[in-house]
Design a protein around this motif. Structure first.
Motif, PDB file in Angstrom:
ATOM      1  N   GLY A   1       3.109  15.355 -13.091  1.00  0.00           N
ATOM      2  CA  GLY A   1       2.061  15.859 -13.967  1.00  0.00           C
ATOM      3  C   GLY A   1       1.242  14.790 -14.644  1.00  0.00           C
ATOM      4  N   ILE A   2       1.398  13.549 -14.190  1.00  0.00           N
ATOM      5  CA  ILE A   2       0.642  12.435 -14.778  1.00  0.00           C
ATOM      6  C   ILE A   2      -0.498  12.068 -13.838  1.00  0.00           C
ATOM      7  CG2 ILE A   2       0.745  10.060 -15.624  1.00  0.00           C
ATOM      8  CD1 ILE A   2       3.749  10.464 -16.050  1.00  0.00           C
ATOM      9  N   GLU A   3      -1.688  12.444 -14.194  1.00  0.00           N
ATOM     10  CA  GLU A   3      -2.857  12.165 -13.370  1.00  0.00           C
ATOM     11  C   GLU A   3      -3.499  10.851 -13.817  1.00  0.00           C
ATOM     12  OE1 GLU A   3      -3.884  13.687 -10.750  1.00  0.00           O
ATOM     13  OE2 GLU A   3      -2.460  15.342 -10.822  1.00  0.00           O
ATOM     14  N   LEU A   4      -3.582   9.900 -12.912  1.00  0.00           N
ATOM     15  CA  LEU A   4      -4.174   8.607 -13.233  1.00  0.00           C
ATOM     16  C   LEU A   4      -5.690   8.680 -13.159  1.00  0.00           C
ATOM     17  CD1 LEU A   4      -1.863   6.202 -11.180  1.00  0.00           C
ATOM     18  CD2 LEU A   4      -1.697   6.777 -13.600  1.00  0.00           C
ATOM     19  N   THR A   5      -6.347   7.965 -14.052  1.00  0.00           N
ATOM     20  CA  THR A   5      -7.793   7.848 -13.969  1.00  0.00           C
ATOM     21  C   THR A   5      -8.141   6.901 -12.823  1.00  0.00           C
ATOM     22  OG1 THR A   5      -7.894   5.933 -15.449  1.00  0.00           O
ATOM     23  CG2 THR A   5      -7.945   8.131 -16.464  1.00  0.00           C
ATOM     24  N   LEU A   6      -9.422   6.835 -12.488  1.00  0.00           N
ATOM     25  CA  LEU A   6      -9.873   5.949 -11.422  1.00  0.00           C
ATOM     26  C   LEU A   6      -9.522   4.497 -11.752  1.00  0.00           C
ATOM     27  CD1 LEU A   6     -11.349   6.281  -8.719  1.00  0.00           C
ATOM     28  CD2 LEU A   6     -13.495   5.756  -9.917  1.00  0.00           C
ATOM     29  N   ARG A   7      -9.715   4.119 -13.001  1.00  0.00           N
ATOM     30  CA  ARG A   7      -9.413   2.749 -13.422  1.00  0.00           C
ATOM     31  C   ARG A   7      -7.917   2.467 -13.335  1.00  0.00           C
ATOM     32  NH1 ARG A   7     -13.195   2.117 -18.896  1.00  0.00           N
ATOM     33  NH2 ARG A   7     -15.148   2.854 -17.936  1.00  0.00           N
ATOM     34  N   GLN A   8      -7.117   3.413 -13.783  1.00  0.00           N
ATOM     35  CA  GLN A   8      -5.662   3.234 -13.733  1.00  0.00           C
ATOM     36  C   GLN A   8      -5.162   3.146 -12.295  1.00  0.00           C
ATOM     37  OE1 GLN A   8      -4.624   6.696 -16.027  1.00  0.00           O
ATOM     38  NE2 GLN A   8      -4.417   5.550 -17.953  1.00  0.00           N
ATOM     39  N   SER A   9      -5.738   3.953 -11.411  1.00  0.00           N
ATOM     40  CA  SER A   9      -5.350   3.920  -9.998  1.00  0.00           C
ATOM     41  C   SER A   9      -5.690   2.572  -9.378  1.00  0.00           C
ATOM     42  CB  SER A   9      -6.058   5.038  -9.226  1.00  0.00           C
ATOM     43  OG  SER A   9      -5.652   6.304  -9.678  1.00  0.00           O
ATOM     44  N   PHE A  10      -6.846   2.045  -9.745  1.00  0.00           N
ATOM     45  CA  PHE A  10      -7.268   0.752  -9.211  1.00  0.00           C
ATOM     46  C   PHE A  10      -6.342  -0.360  -9.687  1.00  0.00           C
ATOM     47  CE2 PHE A  10      -9.908  -3.115  -9.371  1.00  0.00           C
ATOM     48  CZ  PHE A  10     -10.286  -3.190  -8.033  1.00  0.00           C
ATOM     49  N   ILE A  11      -6.027  -0.362 -10.964  1.00  0.00           N
ATOM     50  CA  ILE A  11      -5.126  -1.374 -11.514  1.00  0.00           C
ATOM     51  C   ILE A  11      -3.744  -1.262 -10.887  1.00  0.00           C
ATOM     52  CG2 ILE A  11      -3.924  -2.136 -13.605  1.00  0.00           C
ATOM     53  CD1 ILE A  11      -6.430  -1.302 -15.184  1.00  0.00           C
ATOM     54  N   LEU A  12      -3.253  -0.040 -10.720  1.00  0.00           N
ATOM     55  CA  LEU A  12      -1.948   0.173 -10.085  1.00  0.00           C
ATOM     56  C   LEU A  12      -1.929  -0.417  -8.685  1.00  0.00           C
ATOM     57  CD1 LEU A  12       0.866   1.547  -9.899  1.00  0.00           C
ATOM     58  CD2 LEU A  12      -0.332   3.579  -9.021  1.00  0.00           C
ATOM     59  N   SER A  13      -2.988  -0.177  -7.919  1.00  0.00           N
ATOM     60  CA  SER A  13      -3.060  -0.679  -6.553  1.00  0.00           C
ATOM     61  C   SER A  13      -2.998  -2.202  -6.504  1.00  0.00           C
ATOM     62  CB  SER A  13      -4.350  -0.183  -5.891  1.00  0.00           C
ATOM     63  OG  SER A  13      -4.495  -0.721  -4.598  1.00  0.00           O
ATOM     64  N   VAL A  14      -3.784  -2.854  -7.367  1.00  0.00           N
ATOM     65  CA  VAL A  14      -3.817  -4.317  -7.379  1.00  0.00           C
ATOM     66  C   VAL A  14      -2.477  -4.896  -7.828  1.00  0.00           C
ATOM     67  CG1 VAL A  14      -4.863  -6.338  -8.478  1.00  0.00           C
ATOM     68  CG2 VAL A  14      -6.308  -4.461  -7.701  1.00  0.00           C
ATOM     69  N   VAL A  15      -1.902  -4.312  -8.869  1.00  0.00           N
ATOM     70  CA  VAL A  15      -0.637  -4.835  -9.393  1.00  0.00           C
ATOM     71  C   VAL A  15       0.481  -4.693  -8.366  1.00  0.00           C
ATOM     72  CG1 VAL A  15       1.174  -4.457 -11.101  1.00  0.00           C
ATOM     73  CG2 VAL A  15      -1.218  -4.520 -11.819  1.00  0.00           C
TER      74      VAL A  15
ATOM     75  N   ASN B   1       0.817  -1.214   0.000  1.00  0.00           N
ATOM     76  CA  ASN B   1       0.000   0.000   0.000  1.00  0.00           C
ATOM     77  C   ASN B   1       0.849   1.262   0.000  1.00  0.00           C
ATOM     78  OD1 ASN B   1      -2.842  -0.718  -0.040  1.00  0.00           O
ATOM     79  ND2 ASN B   1      -2.498  -1.701   1.929  1.00  0.00           N
ATOM     80  N   ILE B   2       1.936   1.238   0.770  1.00  0.00           N
ATOM     81  CA  ILE B   2       2.817   2.410   0.834  1.00  0.00           C
ATOM     82  C   ILE B   2       3.466   2.678  -0.525  1.00  0.00           C
ATOM     83  CG2 ILE B   2       4.975   3.286   1.814  1.00  0.00           C
ATOM     84  CD1 ILE B   2       4.191   1.885   4.433  1.00  0.00           C
ATOM     85  N   VAL B   3       3.970   1.615  -1.142  1.00  0.00           N
ATOM     86  CA  VAL B   3       4.626   1.785  -2.440  1.00  0.00           C
ATOM     87  C   VAL B   3       3.623   2.207  -3.511  1.00  0.00           C
ATOM     88  CG1 VAL B   3       5.840   0.584  -4.293  1.00  0.00           C
ATOM     89  CG2 VAL B   3       6.512   0.206  -1.923  1.00  0.00           C
ATOM     90  N   ALA B   4       2.426   1.621  -3.493  1.00  0.00           N
ATOM     91  CA  ALA B   4       1.408   2.007  -4.477  1.00  0.00           C
ATOM     92  C   ALA B   4       1.055   3.481  -4.333  1.00  0.00           C
ATOM     93  CB  ALA B   4       0.162   1.143  -4.306  1.00  0.00           C
ATOM     94  N   ALA B   5       0.906   3.937  -3.076  1.00  0.00           N
ATOM     95  CA  ALA B   5       0.604   5.348  -2.834  1.00  0.00           C
ATOM     96  C   ALA B   5       1.771   6.222  -3.283  1.00  0.00           C
ATOM     97  CB  ALA B   5       0.302   5.575  -1.356  1.00  0.00           C
ATOM     98  N   GLY B   6       3.004   5.745  -3.035  1.00  0.00           N
ATOM     99  CA  GLY B   6       4.186   6.502  -3.443  1.00  0.00           C
ATOM    100  C   GLY B   6       4.299   6.636  -4.951  1.00  0.00           C
ATOM    101  N   VAL B   7       4.001   5.547  -5.653  1.00  0.00           N
ATOM    102  CA  VAL B   7       4.050   5.587  -7.120  1.00  0.00           C
ATOM    103  C   VAL B   7       3.004   6.565  -7.654  1.00  0.00           C
ATOM    104  CG1 VAL B   7       3.653   4.272  -9.234  1.00  0.00           C
ATOM    105  CG2 VAL B   7       4.979   3.256  -7.367  1.00  0.00           C
ATOM    106  N   ALA B   8       1.795   6.495  -7.096  1.00  0.00           N
ATOM    107  CA  ALA B   8       0.732   7.402  -7.535  1.00  0.00           C
ATOM    108  C   ALA B   8       1.111   8.857  -7.263  1.00  0.00           C
ATOM    109  CB  ALA B   8      -0.566   7.057  -6.825  1.00  0.00           C
ATOM    110  N   PHE B   9       1.707   9.105  -6.090  1.00  0.00           N
ATOM    111  CA  PHE B   9       2.126  10.462  -5.739  1.00  0.00           C
ATOM    112  C   PHE B   9       3.231  10.938  -6.684  1.00  0.00           C
ATOM    113  CE2 PHE B   9       4.975  13.361  -3.421  1.00  0.00           C
ATOM    114  CZ  PHE B   9       4.079  14.370  -3.087  1.00  0.00           C
ATOM    115  N   GLY B  10       4.174  10.050  -6.968  1.00  0.00           N
ATOM    116  CA  GLY B  10       5.267  10.406  -7.870  1.00  0.00           C
ATOM    117  C   GLY B  10       4.769  10.747  -9.259  1.00  0.00           C
ATOM    118  N   LEU B  11       3.817   9.979  -9.759  1.00  0.00           N
ATOM    119  CA  LEU B  11       3.250  10.250 -11.078  1.00  0.00           C
ATOM    120  C   LEU B  11       2.502  11.579 -11.089  1.00  0.00           C
ATOM    121  CD1 LEU B  11       1.932   6.683 -12.018  1.00  0.00           C
ATOM    122  CD2 LEU B  11       3.895   7.878 -13.030  1.00  0.00           C
ATOM    123  N   ALA B  12       1.756  11.829  -9.992  1.00  0.00           N
ATOM    124  CA  ALA B  12       1.012  13.090  -9.903  1.00  0.00           C
ATOM    125  C   ALA B  12       1.964  14.274  -9.856  1.00  0.00           C
ATOM    126  CB  ALA B  12       0.116  13.076  -8.670  1.00  0.00           C
ATOM    127  N   SER B  13       3.087  14.112  -9.138  1.00  0.00           N
ATOM    128  CA  SER B  13       4.079  15.185  -9.043  1.00  0.00           C
ATOM    129  C   SER B  13       4.715  15.465 -10.398  1.00  0.00           C
ATOM    130  CB  SER B  13       5.168  14.808  -8.032  1.00  0.00           C
ATOM    131  OG  SER B  13       4.614  14.626  -6.740  1.00  0.00           O
TER     132      SER B  13
END
Length: 263
Positions: free
Chosen positions: A43-57, A29-41
């Motif tokens: 300028g890459i905004e993930l869609t809801l579907r992409q965020s969900f897939i990222l979390s599961v993977v 969970n920590i790494v998934a949140a970190g990856v999402a934060f890094g992408l957002a920083s």
């Protein structure tokens, strides 16, 4: 004298089981949140579907699988040692019967949970997966597909193949299965919320988790329980999709939402 020799075996076994689950679940969970934060920083905004897939993977595929394989290598165990093989006829029969049993127990336990909530005035909280699905019902279809391909196999690898096997070695069949199933249920409390309602959700998950534990103990086949788990989650996801897409989402929270937060 080593630390291992000075600490009682049961404490070591429980500590190992909790540690494996905590590192896999918390780290993922920590790494998934970190990856999402890094992408957002960046300028890459993930869609809801992409965020969900990222979390599961990241959580299930990378961390659950990775932690399990590291531990098996440490114990000099192979995947075949924990039952990764094609089921025989008996295994497929157990798979089918177990899946039906899970659905029936889930329904009974979910109804009991609703009755208890009503009796004691416990407010039913909507799970995060339903909040996501109300914005995009396709999330449930993703959940069903990923449950069959990733969630079922990886969670069974960690909780049944590794943790249940480890606890059974120390505590025997009954206690080992019970402890492993309790840990499996409790680690998912984040999906239900830390509240009275959440504890009821965890108790439902414990009941259906026991079916997986017993099926694994009986067959010794990890593929059997991995498919059972995936099919069970996919069935819930299908009901959730129907409820959110075509019916009353609030009603589906009471019916199909009792255990969907397990992901």
């Amino acid at each position: 004298m080593s630390l291992h020799s000075r600490v009682p075996g049961p404490i070591v076994a429980v500590g190992v089981a909790i540690g494996l689950a905590a590192v896999a679940y918390g780290g993922g969970n920590i790494v998934a949140a970190g990856v999402a934060f890094g992408l957002a920083s960046a300028g890459i905004e993930l869609t809801l579907r992409q965020s969900f897939i990222l979390s599961v993977v990241v959580l299930q595929l990378v961390f659950f699988t990775g932690i399990s394989l590291v531990y098996l290598n440490y114990r000099s165990l192979s995947l075949s040692d924990i039952g990764v093989r094609v089921p025989g006829l008996e295994g497929w029969i157990v798979l089918g019967a177990g899946f039906i049993g899970m659905i029936l127990l889930w329904f009974v336990a979910s109804v009991a949970s609703v009755i208890i909530s009503s009796r004691f005035g416990i407010e039913q909280e909507q799970q995060a997966i339903f909040e996501m699905a109300q914005q995009d019902p396709f999330i449930f279809l993703l959940l069903g597909t990923l449950s069959l391909l990733i969630v079922g196999p990886t969670e069974e690898l960690l909780f049944r193949g590794v943790i249940q096997t480890r606890l059974r070695e120390t505590f025997g069949v009954a206690s080992g299965l019970t402890l492993a199933t309790a840990l499996f249920a409790l680690i998912h409390i984040g999906g239900f919320g830390i509240s009275a309602s959440g504890l009821l959700g965890v108790s439902v998950l414990f009941v259906v988790g026991l079916v997986l534990a017993v099926a694994y103990e009986y067959t010794g086949n990890l593929v059997v329980v991995a498919v059972m788990h995936g099919l069970f989650n996919a069935t819930q996801a299908t009901l959730g999709y129907i409820g959110v897409r075509f019916g009353d989402p609030e009603a589906m929270v009471l019916l199909a939402g009792a255990v969907v937060g397990a992901v």
